[in-house]
Design an enzyme around this catalytic site. Structure first.
Site, short mmCIF file in Angstrom:
data_model
loop_
_atom_site.label_atom_id
_atom_site.label_comp_id
_atom_site.label_asym_id
_atom_site.label_seq_id
_atom_site.Cartn_x
_atom_site.Cartn_y
_atom_site.Cartn_z
N CYS A 175 1.14 -0.81 -0.35
CA CYS A 175 0.52 -0.43 -0.26
C CYS A 175 0.68 1.21 0.02
CB CYS A 175 -0.95 -0.29 1.38
SG CYS A 175 -2.86 1.20 1.18
N HIS B 85 -3.12 -5.34 0.62
CA HIS B 85 -2.93 -5.45 1.23
C HIS B 85 -3.49 -7.24 1.79
CE1 HIS B 85 -2.67 -1.76 3.74
NE2 HIS B 85 -3.45 -1.29 3.09
N GLU C 166 -2.38 -8.41 4.08
CA GLU C 166 -1.38 -9.27 5.44
C GLU C 166 -2.98 -9.40 6.45
OE1 GLU C 166 -1.62 -4.55 5.85
OE2 GLU C 166 -1.04 -6.20 4.00
#
EC number: 6.3.5.2
Length: 539
Positions: free
Chosen positions: A81, A176, A178
């Protein structure tokens, strides 16, 4: 010596999730502020570097950059990001404000000709393009690739959703990986850490226990520690870990603030004093807490009051211990990040947690938080490794402020009593109801979940007291009583969560029991909000 991954935090609310995913690959990693020195980066000697996201803008905050050593070391770098945007700017690309911002679910076309995304996709389009289901959160976009980079991924509104310079081992994605909403996120991060960076997967929870025990002993020395025990997972595991490190130097203080779950006081004393043979002091401070909360309706004010009263009780008990110098807490990372307490201090505050926001500067005890960098699932894993019983480790989490943040508005003993009973019914029914093949066929759970209780299939479930009244009918008479909301979520890390799709029959049974068995409640509603945008607790 473990291989290490360095995560540079630019202030994202989910930076620690990156660390969680790296640890799941059994690779050691640390999070440090983005503005560490070049010397620090070199001395850390990372096998790879990951640049986190941020709520900032690359063209508005020109100081929020990665150290030059990141680009000089010659190790693989992954930008996420904002991390992609600062990589682009620092290496000669261009970032601009986007008139079509993306927040939430998105489908990204994966250009699988790079090592990072080769053979990683969720589905293919009729034209044969590999697609990824991801989570986006950005207002800026890369409009010009840096020299040497090629396109990695794209969306219709974000032409550069990923980029790579494989010769130097630089990769970046606008989404993202994660967060759990990005389906292939774990595979992507493992590809980067294990295959591209070549890190050895040799870090396990046993190593963390040994390191934590050593750190606690060095930090505390021969001084005594006092720990606020709630009976929840976090404080229980913290107590077990600290007890392993320093034994009887630890005294646990169990504070009954009048906002506990049904019969919780007896359960806590039986479990800790009886089974674990720990030193536990039981303090009934319900009048003190409820008195200070009278008339207070603001959620932040309530949390601050509860935190302040906890500190006062702890200080009073600590004075009875001749060598008490430390206040231990079961603070975990979601508490810290929601309080804006990340290592960079750049994350935006969502709400204060009593563990991290209620401690005054004048506190006479030093703070010991051995779980501060762990997620809930890691805390449970740690508890199992420490030998704690299953029913303790896998109990649903309970907030430190207790029912004080599950009673909207003013907290009254009457409201707490009603909520306790409603909550107990909800939990009892969840424990006693097992998922069926019909539930699996309806998509409410997986086939492998059949036979498990719905309590075990939810990560957190509870009732909320709403200070509004609703008209009802009981027998031949009209009622006008309070409303309670039921909340159940499923999550792995408590940073993001989905509302649990419970069977209608189960919800109907819970509602019927609450209305019939808890005089004073006349209506039950079910919360279908995810996190984000809602938080798990209502306050």
């Amino acid at each position: 010596m473990h291989d290490k991954v360095l995560i540079l935090d630019f202030g994202s609310q989910v930076t620690q999730l990156i660390a969680r995913r790296v640890r799941e690959a059994h690779v050691y990693c640390e999070i440090h502020p983005n503005d560490v020195s070049d010397a620090f980066v070199r001395e850390f000697a990372p096998k790879a570097i990951i640049l986190s996201g941020s709520h900032a803008s690359t063209y508005e905050d020109h100081q929020l950059r990665a150290p030059q050593a990141v680009w000089d070391l010659g190790v693989p770098v992954l930008g996420i990001c904002y991390g992609m945007q600062t990589m682009a700017v620092q290496l000669g690309g261009k970032v601009e404000w986007s008139d079509h911002r993306e927040f939430g679910y998105a489908e990204v076309r994966a250009h699988g000709h790079t090592r990072l995304l080769k053979d990683i996709q969720d589905f293919a389009t009729p034209e044969g393009h590999g697609m990824l289901k991801v989570w986006m959160s950005h207002g800026d976009k890369v409009t010009e690739l840096p020299p040497g980079f090629k396109l990695l991924a794209s969306t219709p509104s974000c032409p550069v959703a990923g980029m790579a310079d494989e010769a130097r081992g630089y990769y970046a994605v606008q989404f993202h990986p994660e967060v759990t909403h990005t389906v292939q996120g774990r595979a992507l991060l493992e590809r980067f850490v294990l295959e591209i960076a070549g890190a050895k997967p040799d870090w396990v929870m046993r190593d963390h226990i040994d390191e934590a025990v050593k750190a606690i002993r060095e930090q505390v020395g021969d001084e005594e520690v006092i720990l606020g025990l709630s009976g929840g997972v976090d404080s229980s595991v913290a107590a077990a870990l600290i007890h392993r490190a320093i034994g009887d130097q630890l005294t646990c203080v169990f504070v009954d603030h009048g906002l506990l779950r049904l019969d919780e006081g007896k359960m806590v004393m039986d479990m800790f004093a009886g089974r674990l043979h720990a030193k536990v002091v039981h303090v009934d401070a319900s009048e003190q807490f409820l008195g200070h909360l009278a008339g207070v309706t603001d959620p932040e004010a309530k949390r601050k009051i509860i935190g302040r009263e906890f500190v006062e009780v702890f200080q009073a008990e600590a004075k009875k211990l001749s060598n008490a110098k430390w206040l231990a807490q079961g603070t975990i990372y979601p508490d810290v990040v929601e309080s804006g307490g990340t290592k960079t201090k750049k994350a935006t505050t969502i709400k204060s947690h009593h563990n991290v926001g209620g401690l005054p500067e004048t506190l006479g005890l030093k703070l010991l938080e051995p779980l501060r960098d762990l997620f809930k699932d890691e805390v449970r894993e740690l508890g199992v490794a420490l030998g704690l019983p299953h029913e303790m480790v896998y109990r649903h989490p309970f907030p430190g402020p207790g029912l004080g943040v599950r009673i909207l508005g003013e907290v009254k003993r009457e409201y707490a009593d009603l909520l306790r009973r409603a909550d107990a019914i909800f939990i009892e029914e969840l424990r006693g109801t097992k998922a069926t093949a019909q539930d699996a066929a309806a998509g409410l759970c997986g086939e492998g979940d059949v036979g498990k209780s719905w309590y075990d299939l939810t990560s957190q479930a509870f009732a909320v007291f709403l200070p509004i009244k609703s008209v009802g009918v009981m027998g031949d008479g009209r009622t006008y009583d309070y409303v309670t909301a039921l909340r159940a979520v499923q999550t792995t890390d408590f940073m993001t969560a989905h509302w649990a799709h419970l069977p209608y029959a189960l919800l109907g049974r819970v509602s019927n029991r609450i209305i019939n068995e808890v005089r004073g409640l006349s209506r039950v509603v079910y919360d279908v909000s995810g996190k984000p945008p809602a938080t798990i607790e209502w306050e």
